[in-house]
Design an enzyme around this catalytic site. Structure first.
Site, PDB file in Angstrom:
ATOM      1  N   ASP A 208       0.975  -1.157   0.128  1.00  0.00           N
ATOM      2  CA  ASP A 208       0.075   0.038   0.059  1.00  0.00           C
ATOM      3  C   ASP A 208       0.851   1.180   0.040  1.00  0.00           C
ATOM      4  O   ASP A 208       1.817   1.058   0.804  1.00  0.00           O
ATOM      5  CB  ASP A 208      -0.750  -0.041   1.446  1.00  0.00           C
ATOM      6  CG  ASP A 208      -1.892   1.248   1.215  1.00  0.00           C
ATOM      7  OD1 ASP A 208      -2.878   0.933   0.522  1.00  0.00           O
ATOM      8  OD2 ASP A 208      -1.721   2.060   2.004  1.00  0.00           O
ATOM      9  N   GLU A 250      13.314 -15.805  -0.960  1.00  0.00           N
ATOM     10  CA  GLU A 250      13.472 -17.160   0.048  1.00  0.00           C
ATOM     11  C   GLU A 250      11.991 -18.033  -0.122  1.00  0.00           C
ATOM     12  O   GLU A 250      12.246 -19.394  -0.083  1.00  0.00           O
ATOM     13  CB  GLU A 250      13.514 -16.682   1.399  1.00  0.00           C
ATOM     14  CG  GLU A 250      14.759 -16.212   1.874  1.00  0.00           C
ATOM     15  CD  GLU A 250      14.678 -15.768   3.287  1.00  0.00           C
ATOM     16  OE1 GLU A 250      13.972 -16.400   4.026  1.00  0.00           O
ATOM     17  OE2 GLU A 250      15.493 -14.700   3.498  1.00  0.00           O
TER      18      GLU A 250
END
Ligand code: GLC
Length: 533
Positions: A208, A250
């Site tokens: 956001d 990851e």
């Protein structure tokens, strides 16, 4: 023409992502507010629609001063929506239906009810707790004036004074204090939040207000300011997002940034290979229904993404924007927050025709596509009675701007049920317009000419047509009112934005049209078609 899907880890490069505004999607427990059990019960609908992922607007604990964009705790689901265990179940069930989950993180600010902000208020001026935010003394003889001349994104002064006399910065509502991103604890906490949600199986994160986090530490006035903007698009942001990218990598997760920037070169910097994967295309979203302007927006989009090798996104509306069929039925078909006003007339029939054509246009462009709940039902902007308005944008503009509730009203699921099948047993949090049952999903599912049927068919085709995932775009025609382009070797999309019908380009078959063709191989105005060639 039948072809393979893109490689699994590249899914986001051409995905169709459906935005769920949880509060208004489906009310599973009948209390007037949409919730996670409502979403779970509608997963079959979403799977049938054929979307690849869901983006959930914030579902965390929140006083809802800004519809959940005021987060009190990122690791707790708001009780109005459900529990963390239920969110985990939803993520897993969606995945079993082939649908990935994207959550919404709001790093620029927290709720004024967040533990950090409460501690900051209690601790007083000069405390380490206040250093997590932007507290400053006021100007004027008694500190009675705000510390600088900035303006809130929602209108008005972005500073609020607390009892001990200090002011704190909030670029949005007063209930949304801005975090100090120069503080290592702010960074650490957000990296932990990202891990928390990736560990729960989410495939991506929407960021956001992604270009607003970093602030010039001096918080200088804007008037007469030179050099980097004090809070928009500052260079420090890129280092923050590089750190985030390492975490996403990851887990094989992806980002989509809410980056409103007019400068396409600056915009593309966020999409460099070690930063965000994608960002919303506001150039396309705000573009009027105008052939030349759209073509320019498409070309600029592709040109700005090419050097960084990021896929474009195509967006027509979201929970902040006037709904597409209403916007396209107006005299001014573009979008700007500043020009939102009450009572702007709209020809909804025209708007619907154009929204149908725009759907086929955006679904044929190279990149990923965002759909906002209700867009597939062709919902118009609702008129929300003034005594029911909730959006802080309305209140902070002193009632001048209608705010964003009109695109956030509950979805109609079943024509014959109370509250059009939204699920509430009493009045929902925002009222449903009286004609919502006519637009209910169950009715549209039966009607081959409905907006829902168009979206279902377009998404079905999009899944099977390899050209729409990997085929390069090649323009075939120019002309102010006609957009014609090929994707790969066998597919052509033509959109007529004018009034007069035009001859269809050479083709071997018609795959899908947004409206009736005239029987003489002509494409009527405000109509789009996908052709096999
Ligand atoms: C973003 C959201 C909007 C919210 C604002 C503040 O623009 O899309 O809904 O009000 O940020 O968080």
């Amino acid at each position: 023409m039948e072809g393979s899907q893109p490689a699994a880890d590249d899914w986001w490069r051409s995905a169709v992502i459906y935005q769920v505004y949880v509060r208004s999607f489906a009310d599973g427990d009948g209390d007037g507010t949409g919730d996670l059990s409502g979403v779970r019960s509608r997963l079959p609908y979403l799977a049938e629609l054929g979307v690849d992922a869901l983006w959930f607007t914030p579902w965390y604990l929140s006083p809802m001063a800004d519809g959940g964009y005021d987060v009190a705790d990122y690791r707790t689901i708001d009780p109005a929506f459900g529990t963390l265990a239920e969110a985990e179940k939803l993520i897993a069930e969606a995945r079993e239906s082939g649908i990935r989950t994207i959550v919404d993180i709001v790093p620029n600010h927290v709720s004024d009810q967040h533990a950090w902000f409460r501690a900051a208020l209690a601790a007083g001026p000069g405390s380490p707790e206040r250093a997590l935010f932007h507290f400053r003394p006021g100007r004027g003889e008694h500190g009675e004036l705000p510390p600088n001349d900035w303006e809130s994104e929602f209108g008005g002064v972005p500073w609020t004074r607390v009892a001990d006399g200090e002011w704190y910065l909030h670029l949005f509502a007063a209930e949304q204090p801005d975090l100090n991103w120069a503080h290592p604890a702010v960074r650490q906490e957000h990296e932990d939040i990202l891990r928390f949600w990736f560990e729960r199986g989410v495939a991506g994160v929407r960021i956001d207000s992604a270009a607003l986090l970093a602030k010039d530490p001096e918080l200088p006035d804007l008037a007469g300011h030179r050099g980097s903007h004090p809070y928009l698009d500052r260079d420090e942001l890129h280092d923050i997002y590089r750190g985030w990218r390492a975490i996403a990598d990851e887990f094989g997760g992806i980002f989509v940034g809410e980056v409103w920037l007019p400068d396409s070169e600056r915009f593309a910097r966020y999409l460099r290979p070690d930063e965000l994967h994608t960002a919303f295309n506001f150039t396309f979203l705000t573009c009027p229904w105008d052939g030349e302007r759209l073509r320019r927006a498409i070309d600029e989009t592709l040109a700005e993404h090419a050097p960084v090798k990021a896929p474009a996104t195509w967006v027509l509306c979201n929970h902040d924007i006037t709904r597409t069929v209403t916007r396209y039925g107006r005299a001014d078909t573009g979008f700007a927050f500043t020009s939102k006003a009450f009572g702007v007339p709209s020809d909804l029939e025209l708007g619907t025709r154009r929204a149908r054509a725009a759907a086929l246009l955006s679904l044929a462009l190279p990149g990923s596509v965002y759909l906002y709940q209700g867009e597939e039902l062709g919902l118009p902007e609702a008129d929300v009675p003034l005594d029911r308005v909730q959006d802080p944008m309305y209140f902070r503009s002193q009632g001048r701007a209608p705010g964003r509730d009109g695109c956030r009203t509950p979805l109609p699921w079943a024509a014959g049920e109370p509250y059009a099948g939204f699920g509430s047993t009493g009045d929902p949090w925002l009222p449903l317009p009286p004609d919502w049952p006519l637009r209910a999903a169950d009715r549209q599912a039966e009607d081959p000419a409905s907006m829902l049927s168009l979206y279902r068919e377009a998404l079905r085709l999009r899944r099977t047509l390899a050209a729409l995932h990997t085929g390069p775009l090649r323009w075939l025609s120019e002309g102010p009112d006609l957009l014609v382009f090929a994707r790969g070797e066998n597919l052509v999309c033509a959109v007529n934005l004018g009034d007069a019908p035009v001859h269809l380009p050479a083709h071997t078959g018609i795959l899908l049209a947004s409206g009736p063709l005239d029987g003489e191989d002509r494409l009527p105005g405000d109509t789009a078609v996908w052709l096999a060639v």
